[in-house]
Design an enzyme around this catalytic site. Structure first.
Site, PDB file in Angstrom:
ATOM      1  N   ASN A 165     181.246 105.710 116.547  1.00 21.55           N
ATOM      2  CA  ASN A 165     182.622 106.175 116.790  1.00 21.55           C
ATOM      3  C   ASN A 165     183.203 105.397 117.973  1.00 21.55           C
ATOM      4  OD1 ASN A 165     184.942 107.925 116.752  1.00 21.55           O
ATOM      5  ND2 ASN A 165     184.070 109.017 118.512  1.00 21.55           N
ATOM      6  N   HIS A 209     185.848 105.883 121.144  1.00 20.51           N
ATOM      7  CA  HIS A 209     186.477 106.964 121.911  1.00 20.51           C
ATOM      8  C   HIS A 209     187.241 106.342 123.087  1.00 20.51           C
ATOM      9  CE1 HIS A 209     187.063 111.003 123.355  1.00 20.51           C
ATOM     10  NE2 HIS A 209     186.717 110.607 124.557  1.00 20.51           N
ATOM     11  N   ASP A 229     181.172 113.405 120.993  1.00 22.17           N
ATOM     12  CA  ASP A 229     181.271 112.267 121.933  1.00 22.17           C
ATOM     13  C   ASP A 229     180.083 112.198 122.890  1.00 22.17           C
ATOM     14  OD1 ASP A 229     183.762 111.653 120.777  1.00 22.17           O
ATOM     15  OD2 ASP A 229     184.817 112.975 122.147  1.00 22.17           O
ATOM     16  N   GLU A 270     190.272  98.265 122.846  1.00 25.55           N
ATOM     17  CA  GLU A 270     189.517  98.832 121.719  1.00 25.55           C
ATOM     18  C   GLU A 270     189.375  97.796 120.612  1.00 25.55           C
ATOM     19  OE1 GLU A 270     190.685 102.745 120.298  1.00 25.55           O
ATOM     20  OE2 GLU A 270     191.477 103.282 122.257  1.00 25.55           O
TER      21      GLU A 270
HETATM   22  C1  GAR Z   1     192.225 105.239 119.120  1.00 22.78           C
HETATM   23  O1  GAR Z   1     192.741 105.151 120.410  1.00 22.78           O
HETATM   24  C2  GAR Z   1     190.838 105.854 119.150  1.00 22.78           C
HETATM   25  O2  GAR Z   1     190.081 105.491 120.256  1.00 22.78           O
HETATM   26  C3  GAR Z   1     191.175 107.320 119.181  1.00 22.78           C
HETATM   27  O3  GAR Z   1     192.259 107.466 118.298  1.00 22.78           O
HETATM   28  C4  GAR Z   1     193.019 106.250 118.282  1.00 22.78           C
HETATM   29  C5  GAR Z   1     193.160 105.822 116.850  1.00 22.78           C
HETATM   30  O4  GAR Z   1     194.006 104.717 116.745  1.00 22.78           O
HETATM   31  N1  GAR Z   1     190.049 108.123 118.782  1.00 22.78           N
HETATM   32  C6  GAR Z   1     189.791 109.319 119.293  1.00 22.78           C
HETATM   33  O5  GAR Z   1     190.499 109.856 120.105  1.00 22.78           O
HETATM   34  C7  GAR Z   1     188.543 109.971 118.725  1.00 22.78           C
HETATM   35  N2  GAR Z   1     188.157 111.065 119.539  1.00 22.78           N
HETATM   36  P1  GAR Z   1     194.009 103.854 115.422  1.00 22.78           P
HETATM   37  O6  GAR Z   1     194.198 104.817 114.242  1.00 22.78           O
HETATM   38  O7  GAR Z   1     195.190 102.937 115.589  1.00 22.78           O
HETATM   39  O8  GAR Z   1     192.715 103.125 115.331  1.00 22.78           O
END
Ligand code: GAR
Length: 204
Positions: free
Chosen positions: A112, A114, A150, A179
């Site tokens: 995952n 995060h 997490d 990311e």
């Molecule tokens: C990202 O920032 C990811 O890290 C977060 O959601 C966003 C998704 O963006 N994930 C979480 O918060 C999981 N707990 P994306 O759909 O553009 O990849």
């Protein structure tokens, strides 16, 4: 990376726009270490599904709201994964907590991303919490998925400086850029570890 004739069959789980999914798909195409065989969402309206369809990737939308409990939802998810012979899962903005019933059977085969420097700030509103705590830096982590939300071992992280007067949205945008660097690199490493373990199991 450990060698195998066929690339690892990868499912990517999303709930929304899927920008991380796109970087993973691109990395798989560029590097060939995995083959995205399924993009799965818990929401029909996830924008990422449209992109996946336009790019000829198989999709599945399984709306969790149609189920009485988490496990019945996950049983349908599991059946779908088996149908596509999925070997490895990357959660990419998948905003659904998974039960031990699911995480236990995918342990060592599911990661995952995060948006915090774990173990700091598991759960939601990570950027706001980092700013309010007066932290000097924020970032993102890719980790193995275990039953605790997490909590699994961190595979890799990227760091971002928190600026004076930063807002959660501005910080989120800068972290998201990191990311997109982090996740393809961490996925490749995780799959390599998975393949090494698989070969060891075969040799035992
Ligand atoms: C990202 O920032 C990811 O890290 C977060 O959601 C966003 C998704 O963006 N994930 C979480 O918060 C999981 N707990 P994306 O759909 O553009 O990849």
């Amino acid at each position: 990376m450990a060698e195998r004739e066929e690339p690892v069959r990868l499912a990517i789980f999303i709930s929304g726009r899927g920008s991380n999914m796109k970087t993973l798909v691109q990395a798989c195409l560029d590097e060939g270490f995995a083959k995205p065989v399924l993009i799965l969402s818990n929401s029909y309206s996830a924008a990422g599904l449209e992109w996946a369809t336009e790019n000829d990737l198989p999709i599945a939308a399984i709306d969790h709201r149609a189920y009485d409990d988490r496990e019945s939802f996950e049983k349908d998810v599991q059946d779908t994964l088996e149908l596509h012979n999925v070997e490895f899962i990357a959660l990419a903005g998948f905003m659904r907590v998974l039960t031990p019933w699911f995480t236990d059977q995918w342990e060592g085969r599911m990661i995952n991303i995060h948006p915090s420097l774990l173990p700091k700030y598991p759960g939601l509103h990570t950027h706001k919490r980092a700013i309010e705590a007066g932290d000097k830096e924020a970032g993102c982590s890719v980790h193995w998925v275990t039953a605790g939300v997490d909590e699994g071992a961190v595979i890799d992280q990227e760091r971002v400086e928190i600026m004076p007067n930063d807002t959660p949205d501005a910080l989120a945008e800068r972290v998201l850029e990191r990311e997109h660097f982090l996740y393809p690199r961490a996925l490749q490493k995780a799959i390599s570890d998975f393949l090494v373990r698989e070969l060891q199991n075969e040799a035992d």
